[in-house]
Enzyme design. Structure first.
Site, PDB file in Angstrom:
ATOM      1  CG  LEU A 145      -2.317  -2.128  -4.931  1.00 46.64           C
ATOM      2  CD1 LEU A 145      -1.871  -1.489  -6.229  1.00 46.64           C
ATOM      3  CD2 LEU A 145      -2.945  -1.100  -4.007  1.00 46.64           C
ATOM      4  CG  ASP A 146       1.162  -3.109  -3.777  1.00 43.98           C
ATOM      5  OD1 ASP A 146       1.408  -2.625  -4.895  1.00 43.98           O
ATOM      6  OD2 ASP A 146       0.983  -2.411  -2.769  1.00 43.98           O
ATOM      7  CD  GLU A 147      -2.544  -9.363  -2.463  1.00 48.01           C
ATOM      8  OE1 GLU A 147      -3.218 -10.286  -2.943  1.00 48.01           O
ATOM      9  OE2 GLU A 147      -2.714  -8.889  -1.328  1.00 48.01           O
ATOM     10  N   GLY A 175       0.804  -1.223   0.000  1.00 44.94           N
ATOM     11  CA  GLY A 175       0.000   0.000   0.000  1.00 44.94           C
ATOM     12  C   GLY A 175       0.828   1.260   0.000  1.00 44.94           C
TER      13      GLY A 175
END
Lengths: 279, 279, 279, 279
Positions: free
Chosen positions: D222-224, D196
């Site tokens: 997101l971010d994964e 995040g």
């Protein structure tokens, strides 16, 4: 309120820290960070003090400090201003580019005044980024003549440091003496391994599992000046000399830029043939 | 001539370094090395001073320092003596072995008084190296009872620190409070990633390319105490969970032993939920 | 179903992988992992194949492979069994301890048959961990005699490798020839820097910012055998020679144990004066 | 003689390597290097084969390989040509500069077709280096509209990959789906730590001793997305958030450029939410 950096080196003796801090207090200077080191072998004391305060007269402070310190002390009260540098190159772009990019975006901590090259290869790139480029041919002339032409250019600028960013000519003892303590070189091996020419070829032939690079001050002993920073990276049997060169360039630029950052922030002392670095 | 280490933490204010060094000078103490740090967010000042001199009365020096410092200052004048520790384990040998080997060869910087395990697995090894081993079963009993039995054993020793060397039971807030600031744990991930159980399994499932380990002080928030040291190592798609565990053990013992060395040399302050470490 | 490791080295030519895999398929062997490398300079081909299957006759498979391969091929079909080793030491414990601890907990990938030392310093520790210790004095005798006494001991065991775990005597060319390719040494510098005696003292005097260690096969050229593994660690001006020695020990044991793991898993080929390692 | 890279992924079964190499031999292709991996959890087989030969028809080879492989196999026969990429940026220059410098000196392994920014900050720099710059304002419009404008620009180029070089807008699931497996992002933390916003602020508050960066494929979580490369660097209590950002930038550019190099050399497979990388 100003920020000051005070650098002091002198023969070691009892009470130095106390004497120094007392004088700073008398000048209403507040110590933000202080580092010191005693080189036991050479009985030498080094300190770097970051402080804040309303200092009117840096010369006066230097005098007061010198009075309280042993003979042969060196005191340097530095008010922050950017260093001025020239960069010497041959054909390889990777270190120069790293320097000019940071210069362009004001994160170098120094201003690049000019680039001097013994080939024309990097003129276009330097000029695109707004930096004057001077070509000094080394062919068909004595080294003294070659270096005189370089000095002629350097003399047009008020320079703090010369950075050899993969400059592949060996500078004479005379030249080095004129810029003593001001010339920084990047050497493409983890010195003292693979001194001299073609270190990656030497590394390939020896079959090492790590390669590295070394940033050092230039003295008149080739590859033997005081080491500032070094890094290494792992390689394996798959690496050709060309692969080593490619991996090495990444280390070289990292090592050189790290050294420059330390120098431009006044964190590096030279003590004999070594450096004392307050990170 | 004795060697002393002086640790001071207090609210930050102007002139602290000057005041402290003046008092040391008055006691004929010579500063060998001095480090300080100001935590701007918390307006807290920390210093570690190594000095030599003929100090007769450490209490008197502490008093004199406290007089000149702001309220709420903590001063600790330490004459070098080895720390006394207990080690808590479950079944894994790698961290314990590293500790007991260094203890055996007098390079730990501390004396291991005993090992306490919730299995019998490591008794034989500990006893071979001459360290008393106490088995405290955690089965079929309340945590309070389990911890009371551990405390009963710990109370037989005069201990500076408890080291959780892969002790796989979670200690209660009550237990931790009784040993506040004295319990060091090794966690098998680069916190705050993979908090909780089975970090290597979590890492495997996420497909990370680095794993790590974290040594931290234990607080009553699981895996959230002040971090002392961390290291990471690269892995790739070839690593099974088992391979990660194996590679992780090497990191874990490195991280834990590095943390212990720093603590045993009085280099670690706790500031809120962080550490200030003067290497 | 068995697990096999097949090691092949031979002059390079077109079609090797195809020919090899065809023969494996004919023996109902399933390839789990296969690595290969062509040393272009020496036109040499190396492969390591891990496979599973019901192989009745390893000799027959070796023959079939040799038939299809160029002359001078070396084929080695290995069914997993633990290597047998002897460890030679002088006075320093750190590498020996790492080996004996892993031996004790069955994670070394080899069995330590005995420790031989030219001092009595490490007898007590070795024997505590159940390993026979033999003292061979080097004083007042010819090197040939000293080595004959060592060989006399070694001959009682069926050994795959000799590990010099900080054994500070230089072995003769004759001795090395008798154990060609079987003697692994840990050298306390990142070779080829600081060849010879007192590398940390040399490093201190040169003022390097990294130190390292090197595990290598021993040949009759001192410190010049094929390098297996190397690591480095950063140091700074604060490091005395003693501090370097301490930091170096951590690197030494890491480097040596990593080399041993690779060797014990049959991942290391020697090619001229280099190693080819399939991790 | 051409150089080919062959990428194959399929459900695992016995005999794959043998079948594949037999077909390559039938096409007179010589294997230079071959890597394979079996993802046991998903029973998936991956191989990357570098070979040389006179291949007339890559489609025919792909067909022949598909015939011998299990259903659902993916085969990709790649003759070396440079990838075409677009770079998306916001305000930070460090990743973009690294990409454009390597592009300028032909060492990127790809051609940068254009830079798209949601600020004008990096126009001047991009244009100096000869790369078209497109400004797409994100203010006062729906995300769908913003992304439509970006796509409109991208559609003018034949692109292999989109590189998010510190592009600080979150792309919609719809956008990501249109470029599935083609969007590479650099995230400024060692994921999964500090997912995040403001990871360096989070890192500062947690008091970690290492920070890092992660290059990953972008998915709609997101971010994964699948992680390609990660690196970390040590920090200490002296690091402000600003210092972390500065140190982090060096890691970010290293991690991103390493990921791009691997991708541009066709070394990266995606397997579920992980990557398989043949270095």
């Amino acid at each position: 309120m100003n920020e000051l950096t005070i650098l002091i080196s002198c023969p070691d003796q009892v009470g130095l820290v106390t004497n120094i801090t007392r004088i700073l207090a008398a000048h209403q200077l507040n110590i933000i960070a202080m580092r010191e080191f005693v080189d036991e072998a050479n009985k030498a004391f080094f300190t770097r003090i970051a402080c804040t305060g309303e200092l009117k007269d840096t010369n006066l402070l230097e005098e007061k400090l010198l009075e309280t310190l042993p003979d042969a002390a060196e005191v340097n009260v530095i008010t922050r201003k950017e260093k001025q540098i020239a960069v010497l190159v041959t054909k390889e772009y990777h270190c120069l580019a790293e320097i000019l990019i940071k210069n362009q975006f004001k994160t170098l901590g120094a201003n690049v005044q000019c680039v001097i090259g013994n080939y024309e290869s990097l003129r276009n790139f330097s000029e695109k980024l707004g930096i004057p480029y001077f070509f000094v041919d080394h062919n068909n002339k004595e080294k003294a003549q070659f270096e005189a032409e370089i000095k002629e250019i350097l003399n047009h600028f008020d320079l703090d440091y010369l950075v050899l960013a993969k400059f592949m000519r060996i500078l004479s003892a005379d030249f080095v003496k004129d810029y003593a303590g001001k010339v920084i070189n990047i050497h493409h091996s983890f010195l003292p391994a693979f001194i001299g020419a073609n270190p990656y070829k030497q590394a390939f032939e020896r079959g090492v599992k790590i390669i590295g690079a070394t940033a050092h001050f230039v003295t008149d002993h080739l590859d033997e000046g005081p080491i500032i920073t070094q890094h290494t990276t792992h390689i394996d049997h798959n690496f050709s000399v060309k692969d080593m060169v490619r991996a090495g360039k990444e280390i070289e630029k990292k090592v050189l830029l790290e050294a420059l950052e330390l120098i431009f922030e006044d964190r590096v002392f030279v003590s004999g043939n070594k450096t004392v670095i307050f990170k």
